[in-house]
Design an enzyme around this catalytic site. Structure first.
Site: not given
Length: 149
Positions: A47, A49, A77
């Site tokens: 992801h 991040e 998430c």
């Protein structure tokens, strides 16, 4: 700083990835960048991040990121919120809410859980319309068969 995250999100979308971008800021400088890449990397943890946190940790030479701010185009998430906690990032700024997997208030709020040992300060809704539009346009194009490669 959200403009930089938006540019990374657009680049991810152009590669056929869900358009999410993230940057880590330290001392007013970008020290970590990430764009979604789980498809290309065959890695469910790739992801935006996570990529930004990894690069920032390498730059600082520390798996903890005190004094940093993470900007991301969509609400993190659970996996990414957990990584933010473990990195001890003191501040998170995100754009659009994620009603399906958001872990900063939309589905759950890990940062308000009193039993957890780190509590990041969260600012939501920064350039939310632009961030949400990137996602909406990406998924609309997929539904109509006009998705990027």
């Amino acid at each position: 700083m959200m403009a930089h995250a938006l540019a990374l999100a657009a680049a991810a979308g152009a590669r056929g990835e869900v358009p999410v971008g993230a940057v880590v800021i330290y001392g007013g400088e970008i020290i970590g960048r990430g764009g979604n890449s789980p498809i290309a990397a065959n890695d469910p943890t790739a992801h935006a991040e996570i990529g930004a946190l990894r690069e920032a940790a390498t730059v600082l030479g520390n798996y903890r990121l005190p004094g940093c701010t993470l900007y991301v185009t969509i609400e993190p998430c659970v996996m990414c919120a957990g990584a933010i906690m473990h990195a001890r990032v003191p501040r998170l700024v995100f754009g659009a809410r994620d009603a399906k997997t958001g872990a900063c208030g939309s589905v759950v709020d890990l940062f308000l859980e009193p039993r957890l040992n780190h509590h990041t300060t969260v600012t939501a809704g920064v350039r939310a319309d632009e961030c949400g539009a990137l996602l909406s346009e990406f998924f609309a194009a997929r539904r109509t068969g006009h998705a990027s490669p």
